[in-house]
Write a protein that holds these residues in place. Structure first.
Motif, PDB file in Angstrom:
ATOM      1  N   VAL A  38       0.840  -1.202   0.000  1.00 52.39           N
ATOM      2  CA  VAL A  38       0.000   0.000   0.000  1.00 52.39           C
ATOM      3  C   VAL A  38       0.874   1.251   0.000  1.00 52.39           C
ATOM      4  CG1 VAL A  38      -1.658   1.349   1.349  1.00 52.39           C
ATOM      5  CG2 VAL A  38      -1.967  -1.126   1.094  1.00 52.39           C
ATOM      6  N   THR A  39       1.926   1.234   0.814  1.00 55.32           N
ATOM      7  CA  THR A  39       2.840   2.377   0.866  1.00 55.32           C
ATOM      8  C   THR A  39       3.520   2.599  -0.477  1.00 55.32           C
ATOM      9  OG1 THR A  39       3.252   1.988   3.221  1.00 55.32           O
ATOM     10  CG2 THR A  39       4.839   3.357   2.042  1.00 55.32           C
ATOM     11  N   GLY A  40       3.944   1.507  -1.108  1.00 53.28           N
ATOM     12  CA  GLY A  40       4.587   1.612  -2.414  1.00 53.28           C
ATOM     13  C   GLY A  40       3.679   2.244  -3.458  1.00 53.28           C
ATOM     14  N   LEU A  41       2.417   1.829  -3.489  1.00 55.44           N
ATOM     15  CA  LEU A  41       1.471   2.413  -4.440  1.00 55.44           C
ATOM     16  C   LEU A  41       1.189   3.881  -4.128  1.00 55.44           C
ATOM     17  CD1 LEU A  41      -1.071  -0.525  -4.907  1.00 55.44           C
ATOM     18  CD2 LEU A  41       0.478   0.422  -6.632  1.00 55.44           C
ATOM     19  N   MET A  42       1.137   4.218  -2.855  1.00 50.29           N
ATOM     20  CA  MET A  42       0.898   5.613  -2.484  1.00 50.29           C
ATOM     21  C   MET A  42       2.074   6.496  -2.894  1.00 50.29           C
ATOM     22  SD  MET A  42      -0.952   5.160   1.248  1.00 50.29           S
ATOM     23  CE  MET A  42      -1.086   6.933   1.496  1.00 50.29           C
ATOM     24  N   VAL A  43       3.286   5.984  -2.733  1.00 50.13           N
ATOM     25  CA  VAL A  43       4.471   6.734  -3.165  1.00 50.13           C
ATOM     26  C   VAL A  43       4.438   6.943  -4.677  1.00 50.13           C
ATOM     27  CG1 VAL A  43       6.988   6.641  -3.405  1.00 50.13           C
ATOM     28  CG2 VAL A  43       5.910   6.026  -1.231  1.00 50.13           C
ATOM     29  N   TRP A  44       4.077   5.887  -5.399  1.00 50.61           N
ATOM     30  CA  TRP A  44       3.962   5.998  -6.850  1.00 50.61           C
ATOM     31  C   TRP A  44       2.877   6.986  -7.243  1.00 50.61           C
ATOM     32  CZ3 TRP A  44       6.283   5.096 -11.298  1.00 50.61           C
ATOM     33  CH2 TRP A  44       7.368   4.210 -11.322  1.00 50.61           C
ATOM     34  N   ALA A  45       1.762   6.999  -6.501  1.00 48.11           N
ATOM     35  CA  ALA A  45       0.663   7.923  -6.806  1.00 48.11           C
ATOM     36  C   ALA A  45       1.113   9.373  -6.628  1.00 48.11           C
ATOM     37  CB  ALA A  45      -0.537   7.622  -5.914  1.00 48.11           C
ATOM     38  N   ILE A  46       1.861   9.643  -5.562  1.00 48.10           N
ATOM     39  CA  ILE A  46       2.363  11.000  -5.325  1.00 48.10           C
ATOM     40  C   ILE A  46       3.342  11.417  -6.426  1.00 48.10           C
ATOM     41  CG2 ILE A  46       3.752  12.425  -3.766  1.00 48.10           C
ATOM     42  CD1 ILE A  46       2.585  10.733  -1.451  1.00 48.10           C
ATOM     43  N   PHE A  47       4.244  10.500  -6.768  1.00 50.42           N
ATOM     44  CA  PHE A  47       5.192  10.779  -7.849  1.00 50.42           C
ATOM     45  C   PHE A  47       4.466  11.020  -9.172  1.00 50.42           C
ATOM     46  CE2 PHE A  47       7.386   8.872 -11.505  1.00 50.42           C
ATOM     47  CZ  PHE A  47       8.480   9.727 -11.609  1.00 50.42           C
ATOM     48  N   SER A  48       3.490  10.173  -9.483  1.00 49.59           N
ATOM     49  CA  SER A  48       2.754  10.285 -10.747  1.00 49.59           C
ATOM     50  C   SER A  48       1.940  11.566 -10.804  1.00 49.59           C
ATOM     51  CB  SER A  48       1.830   9.073 -10.929  1.00 49.59           C
ATOM     52  OG  SER A  48       2.562   7.867 -10.900  1.00 49.59           O
ATOM     53  N   TYR A  49       1.374  11.957  -9.662  1.00 50.03           N
ATOM     54  CA  TYR A  49       0.597  13.206  -9.614  1.00 50.03           C
ATOM     55  C   TYR A  49       1.478  14.403  -9.933  1.00 50.03           C
ATOM     56  CZ  TYR A  49      -1.472  17.355  -7.538  1.00 50.03           C
ATOM     57  OH  TYR A  49      -1.908  18.631  -7.334  1.00 50.03           O
ATOM     58  N   ASN A  50       2.624  14.474  -9.305  1.00 49.90           N
ATOM     59  CA  ASN A  50       3.527  15.600  -9.547  1.00 49.90           C
ATOM     60  C   ASN A  50       4.026  15.610 -10.987  1.00 49.90           C
ATOM     61  OD1 ASN A  50       4.080  17.146  -6.906  1.00 49.90           O
ATOM     62  ND2 ASN A  50       4.253  15.030  -6.249  1.00 49.90           N
ATOM     63  N   LEU A  51       4.285  14.426 -11.530  1.00 57.73           N
ATOM     64  CA  LEU A  51       4.724  14.339 -12.917  1.00 57.73           C
ATOM     65  C   LEU A  51       3.610  14.788 -13.860  1.00 57.73           C
ATOM     66  CD1 LEU A  51       6.915  13.474 -14.930  1.00 57.73           C
ATOM     67  CD2 LEU A  51       5.956  11.159 -14.851  1.00 57.73           C
ATOM     68  N   ALA A  52       2.380  14.321 -13.618  1.00 58.61           N
ATOM     69  CA  ALA A  52       1.245  14.705 -14.460  1.00 58.61           C
ATOM     70  C   ALA A  52       0.992  16.200 -14.393  1.00 58.61           C
ATOM     71  CB  ALA A  52      -0.002  13.934 -14.036  1.00 58.61           C
ATOM     72  N   LEU A  53       1.086  16.765 -13.213  1.00 60.30           N
ATOM     73  CA  LEU A  53       0.846  18.197 -13.045  1.00 60.30           C
ATOM     74  C   LEU A  53       1.888  19.017 -13.806  1.00 60.30           C
ATOM     75  CD1 LEU A  53      -0.983  20.237 -11.636  1.00 60.30           C
ATOM     76  CD2 LEU A  53       0.573  20.162  -9.675  1.00 60.30           C
ATOM     77  N   ARG A  54       3.135  18.618 -13.711  1.00 60.69           N
ATOM     78  CA  ARG A  54       4.192  19.352 -14.423  1.00 60.69           C
ATOM     79  C   ARG A  54       4.015  19.239 -15.929  1.00 60.69           C
ATOM     80  NH1 ARG A  54       7.679  17.077 -10.473  1.00 60.69           N
ATOM     81  NH2 ARG A  54       8.419  15.551 -12.003  1.00 60.69           N
ATOM     82  N   ARG A  55       3.673  18.043 -16.392  1.00 61.85           N
ATOM     83  CA  ARG A  55       3.486  17.836 -17.836  1.00 61.85           C
ATOM     84  C   ARG A  55       2.317  18.658 -18.361  1.00 61.85           C
ATOM     85  NH1 ARG A  55       8.051  16.087 -20.121  1.00 61.85           N
ATOM     86  NH2 ARG A  55       8.794  14.127 -19.255  1.00 61.85           N
ATOM     87  N   CYS A  56       1.231  18.683 -17.618  1.00 58.39           N
ATOM     88  CA  CYS A  56       0.071  19.461 -18.049  1.00 58.39           C
ATOM     89  C   CYS A  56       0.401  20.944 -18.113  1.00 58.39           C
ATOM     90  CB  CYS A  56      -1.107  19.240 -17.095  1.00 58.39           C
ATOM     91  SG  CYS A  56      -1.980  17.687 -17.341  1.00 58.39           S
ATOM     92  N   GLN A  57       1.085  21.431 -17.128  1.00 56.47           N
ATOM     93  CA  GLN A  57       1.416  22.841 -17.074  1.00 56.47           C
ATOM     94  C   GLN A  57       2.392  23.245 -18.176  1.00 56.47           C
ATOM     95  OE1 GLN A  57       2.798  23.040 -13.039  1.00 56.47           O
ATOM     96  NE2 GLN A  57       0.819  23.718 -12.242  1.00 56.47           N
ATOM     97  N   SER A  58       3.318  22.366 -18.512  1.00 52.38           N
ATOM     98  CA  SER A  58       4.320  22.708 -19.528  1.00 52.38           C
ATOM     99  C   SER A  58       3.881  22.349 -20.942  1.00 52.38           C
ATOM    100  CB  SER A  58       5.642  22.005 -19.208  1.00 52.38           C
ATOM    101  OG  SER A  58       5.474  20.594 -19.206  1.00 52.38           O
ATOM    102  N   GLU A  59       3.538  21.075 -21.165  1.00 42.45           N
ATOM    103  CA  GLU A  59       3.220  20.622 -22.511  1.00 42.45           C
ATOM    104  C   GLU A  59       1.896  21.160 -23.029  1.00 42.45           C
ATOM    105  OE1 GLU A  59       5.310  19.023 -24.313  1.00 42.45           O
ATOM    106  OE2 GLU A  59       6.796  18.571 -22.757  1.00 42.45           O
ATOM    107  N   ILE A  60       0.837  21.029 -22.238  1.00 44.15           N
ATOM    108  CA  ILE A  60      -0.482  21.430 -22.717  1.00 44.15           C
ATOM    109  C   ILE A  60      -0.572  22.946 -22.852  1.00 44.15           C
ATOM    110  CG2 ILE A  60      -2.951  21.427 -22.186  1.00 44.15           C
ATOM    111  CD1 ILE A  60      -2.645  18.725 -20.927  1.00 44.15           C
ATOM    112  N   ASN A  61      -0.068  23.672 -21.882  1.00 47.26           N
ATOM    113  CA  ASN A  61      -0.102  25.129 -21.986  1.00 47.26           C
ATOM    114  C   ASN A  61       0.715  25.638 -23.158  1.00 47.26           C
ATOM    115  OD1 ASN A  61      -1.878  25.972 -19.970  1.00 47.26           O
ATOM    116  ND2 ASN A  61      -0.336  25.784 -18.372  1.00 47.26           N
ATOM    117  N   HIS A  62       1.850  25.032 -23.407  1.00 49.14           N
ATOM    118  CA  HIS A  62       2.662  25.433 -24.539  1.00 49.14           C
ATOM    119  C   HIS A  62       1.978  25.100 -25.851  1.00 49.14           C
ATOM    120  CE1 HIS A  62       6.595  25.254 -21.967  1.00 49.14           C
ATOM    121  NE2 HIS A  62       5.870  26.322 -21.735  1.00 49.14           N
ATOM    122  N   GLY A  63       1.225  23.982 -25.837  1.00 47.37           N
ATOM    123  CA  GLY A  63       0.519  23.585 -27.057  1.00 47.37           C
ATOM    124  C   GLY A  63      -0.633  24.509 -27.393  1.00 47.37           C
ATOM    125  N   THR A  64      -1.155  25.218 -26.392  1.00 46.40           N
ATOM    126  CA  THR A  64      -2.270  26.140 -26.661  1.00 46.40           C
ATOM    127  C   THR A  64      -1.765  27.531 -26.951  1.00 46.40           C
ATOM    128  OG1 THR A  64      -2.454  26.567 -24.292  1.00 46.40           O
ATOM    129  CG2 THR A  64      -3.849  24.843 -25.193  1.00 46.40           C
TER     130      THR A  64
END
Length: 221
Positions: free
Chosen positions: A195-221
């Protein structure tokens, strides 16, 4: 945030994404019932990993591309909406749908009602949905996204075949531990680590998704 969750659910239902997702879960359940009882300890974890994991990774990418084609992303980029809410709403709705789908696979397919696989399905869906958002935001079409889908699918199933320690760092390994819990004795320590391992992955994935959305999607618009 509540309004955004409702919109995500309505859009997913109207576009048939979530009904198809649940229909696929029912198909998996019926396939499981076709297997002899002695093989279900192998088949059920595979389908559980596929549904909230691989299928979720694929479907969230499809949703993201539909929103790009409909210029939804462009509209959101100039709105006061925070990308944090956008990412979380998609991840939470998909995780809830995955929870229902996993319940169908377990209950209808194997006649099992256990909390650990459902908890694993919820956390696994969060991880793969967020990873899907992070990866899909870099591409412009579903055709380009097809290769990452194959790569993620192949890597995710490696812990099912091999138990060497580097593969235990993948999110699919703790997910499989929780999915196999109804079929084998699993210590509380192992459950907590998974459970801890999945939660760590979820936190990492959230931060990665947020950064990608802010950089890639905003730049694409």
């Amino acid at each position: 945030m509540n309004g955004l969750l409702k919109v995500e659910l309505k859009v997913g239902v109207r576009s048939w994404v979530y009904p198809l997702y649940l229909g696929l879960a029912l198909a998996y359940a019926l396939m499981i019932r076709a297997f002899p009882q002695e093989y279900r300890h192998l088949i059920v974890p595979i389908f559980l990993l596929m549904e909230p994991g691989i299928v979720g990774f694929t479907f969230v990418g499809a949703i993201l591309f539909m929103e790009k084609w409909d210029n939804v992303i462009s509209a959101l980029a100039v709105s006061p909406l925070k990308w944090r809410d956008y990412v979380l709403s998609k991840a939470l709705i998909m995780a809830l749908v995955s929870l229902v789908a996993s319940f169908v696979i377990l209950g209808v397919g194997a006649g099992i009602y256990s909390e650990l696989p459902l908890l694993g399905a919820f956390l696994t869906s969060l991880v793969y949905t967020l990873l899907g958002i992070a990866v899909a935001s870099r591409y412009r079409s579903l055709d380009e996204y097809f290769v990452p889908i194959l790569v993620v699918s192949g890597i995710s199933f490696l812990p099912f075949l091999y138990s060497v320690w580097p593969l235990k760092l993948l999110p699919s390994y703790p997910a499989l531990v929780l999915f196999k819990a109804p079929f084998q004795r699993t210590s509380m320590e192992t459950v907590l680590l998974s459970v801890t391992g999945l939660m760590v992955w979820a936190i990492f994935s959230y931060n990665l998704a947020l950064r990608r959305c802010q950089s890639e999607i905003n730049h694409g618009t």
